[in-house]
Design a protein around this motif. Structure first.
Motif, PDB file in Angstrom:
ATOM      1  N   SER A  58       0.535  -1.172  -0.351  1.00  0.00           N
ATOM      2  CA  SER A  58       0.041   0.261  -0.059  1.00  0.00           C
ATOM      3  C   SER A  58       0.459   1.551  -0.186  1.00  0.00           C
ATOM      4  O   SER A  58       2.185   1.230   1.310  1.00  0.00           O
ATOM      5  N   PHE A  59       0.837   2.419  -1.096  1.00  0.00           N
ATOM      6  CA  PHE A  59       1.040   3.412  -0.804  1.00  0.00           C
ATOM      7  C   PHE A  59       0.616   4.198  -1.619  1.00  0.00           C
ATOM      8  O   PHE A  59      -0.162   4.548  -1.665  1.00  0.00           O
ATOM      9  N   ARG A  60       1.364   5.648  -1.243  1.00  0.00           N
ATOM     10  CA  ARG A  60       0.054   6.906  -1.393  1.00  0.00           C
ATOM     11  C   ARG A  60       0.532   7.337  -2.940  1.00  0.00           C
ATOM     12  O   ARG A  60       1.977   7.545  -2.608  1.00  0.00           O
ATOM     13  N   LEU A  61      -0.059   8.008  -3.415  1.00  0.00           N
ATOM     14  CA  LEU A  61      -0.102   9.017  -4.419  1.00  0.00           C
ATOM     15  C   LEU A  61      -0.047  10.515  -4.309  1.00  0.00           C
ATOM     16  O   LEU A  61      -1.178  10.610  -4.159  1.00  0.00           O
ATOM     17  N   ILE A  62       1.042  11.539  -4.952  1.00  0.00           N
ATOM     18  CA  ILE A  62       0.521  12.709  -4.299  1.00  0.00           C
ATOM     19  C   ILE A  62       1.080  13.092  -5.762  1.00  0.00           C
ATOM     20  O   ILE A  62       2.329  12.876  -5.483  1.00  0.00           O
ATOM     21  N   ALA A  63       0.479  14.435  -6.781  1.00  0.00           N
ATOM     22  CA  ALA A  63       0.726  14.247  -7.900  1.00  0.00           C
ATOM     23  C   ALA A  63       1.592  15.786  -7.435  1.00  0.00           C
ATOM     24  O   ALA A  63       1.048  16.698  -6.644  1.00  0.00           O
ATOM     25  N   MET A  64       1.921  16.370  -8.406  1.00  0.00           N
ATOM     26  CA  MET A  64       2.807  17.952  -8.100  1.00  0.00           C
ATOM     27  C   MET A  64       3.603  18.409  -9.354  1.00  0.00           C
ATOM     28  O   MET A  64       3.849  17.684  -9.714  1.00  0.00           O
ATOM     29  N   ASN A  65       2.842  19.791  -9.485  1.00  0.00           N
ATOM     30  CA  ASN A  65       3.581  20.592 -10.982  1.00  0.00           C
ATOM     31  C   ASN A  65       4.248  21.325 -10.047  1.00  0.00           C
ATOM     32  O   ASN A  65       3.387  22.083  -9.062  1.00  0.00           O
ATOM     33  N   LEU A  66       4.589  22.260 -10.716  1.00  0.00           N
ATOM     34  CA  LEU A  66       5.325  23.030 -10.617  1.00  0.00           C
ATOM     35  C   LEU A  66       5.493  24.352 -11.220  1.00  0.00           C
ATOM     36  O   LEU A  66       5.384  24.585 -12.584  1.00  0.00           O
TER      37      LEU A  66
END
Length: 292
Positions: free
Chosen positions: A61-69
């Motif tokens: 189980s893992f968490r994904l967080i998308a990031m845009n700069l």
């Protein structure tokens, strides 16, 4: 519209390659929080799609967080990525930093901006990962990027060094992973077209025809046209390093090498120079002077 069978097969292949890379290098473990860097280009969109698909059936189980700069480039469509990320239901962060003005003020007109821009982006990404508690940072570099970096360092830096599938940041706080390490740019480009991602071109640096990376890209494209499989072969070589047949004294003890030494430590001694049964169609490509 339902995806075509061709697109589904391509998706399955890319997922398999990304899954194998993740497993081979133990990129993601149970309980990880992975910050996925999204630029709006084909590679990062594909990376996010594959990680989301793999998460559904992963044994951990893992968490994904998308990031845009958002670098405050003139004309940057600020609504595209938030709308897309919200639509696919992924957790995300949009970080606003005016690196565009910094780069333009520091780099003279006509000079390449990639080095400074990359350093600024890297610092912001690391700080964001720390703020949100992410221990892994996923980047969208693929197999071709890794091979091109090898030749860039070889030709222009005098180093036998590429872009590793996994590394620890300089401050030791995070692990950077490249799940697309086994994926080809050609497959990624085909997949992105089939998925009809809302691509955002990077216009920060303009065309920058003098970039050495572009010259290496052109060289490898020429080699692959004339000798198919060269990129795959070079990448495979990065996974089969033989220190005893290079020249780095820090990797192999050449000074104490004496007759009677254990040949297994030298990958067979001088047998490496014996003719290899490769066939006529696998002759070495000749440099033509194009590209670099």
């Amino acid at each position: 519209m339902e995806p075509s069978n061709t697109l589904l097969r391509l998706k399955k292949r890319l997922e398999s390659q990304a899954g194998k890379a993740i497993a081979d290098y133990q990129m993601i473990e149970d309980g990880d929080t992975v910050l996925v860097c999204i630029s709006g280009g084909k590679d990062s969109y594909t990376l996010l799609s594959l990680l989301m698909a793999l998460r559904e059936r992963a044994p951990v189980s893992f968490r994904l967080i998308a990031m845009n700069l958002d670098q405050k480039q003139p004309g940057f469509p600020v609504d595209v990525l938030p709308r897309y990320l919200a639509k696919i239901g992924v957790e995300y962060r949009i970080v606003e930093r005016d690196t565009y003005s910094v780069v333009k003020s520091k780099i003279p007109e006509g000079k390449t901006t990639c080095s400074l821009c990359s350093r600024l982006r890297r610092g912001i990404i690391y700080r964001t990962a720390k703020e949100i508690g992410a221990n892994k940072i996923a980047l969208g570099h693929h197999r071709d990027d890794i091979v091109h970096t090898l030749f860039l360092n070889l030709f222009f830096a005098g180093q036998l060094k590429a872009m590793p599938p996994k590394l620890v940041t300089d401050d030791g706080a995070h692990v950077v992973i490249r799940p697309l390490a086994y994926c080809s740019e050609t497959d990624i480009a085909r997949f992105a077209r089939g998925m009809d991602y809302p691509i955002i071109p990077c216009n920060l640096c303009g065309s920058q025809d003098n970039l050495q990376r572009q010259k290496v890209r052109e060289m490898m494209a020429d080699w692959d046209r004339r000798y198919p499989g060269r990129t795959e072969s070079v990448f495979s070589a990065l996974q089969k390093v033989v220190p005893s047949h290079l020249a780095d004294q820090a990797l192999f003890d050449f000074k104490d090498l004496r007759p009677g030494a254990e040949l297994t430590s030298m990958a067979g001694g001088d047998s490496v120079f014996d003719p290899q049964p490769l066939g006529d169609d696998c002759s070495s490509p000749q440099l033509t002077g194009q590209g670099v």
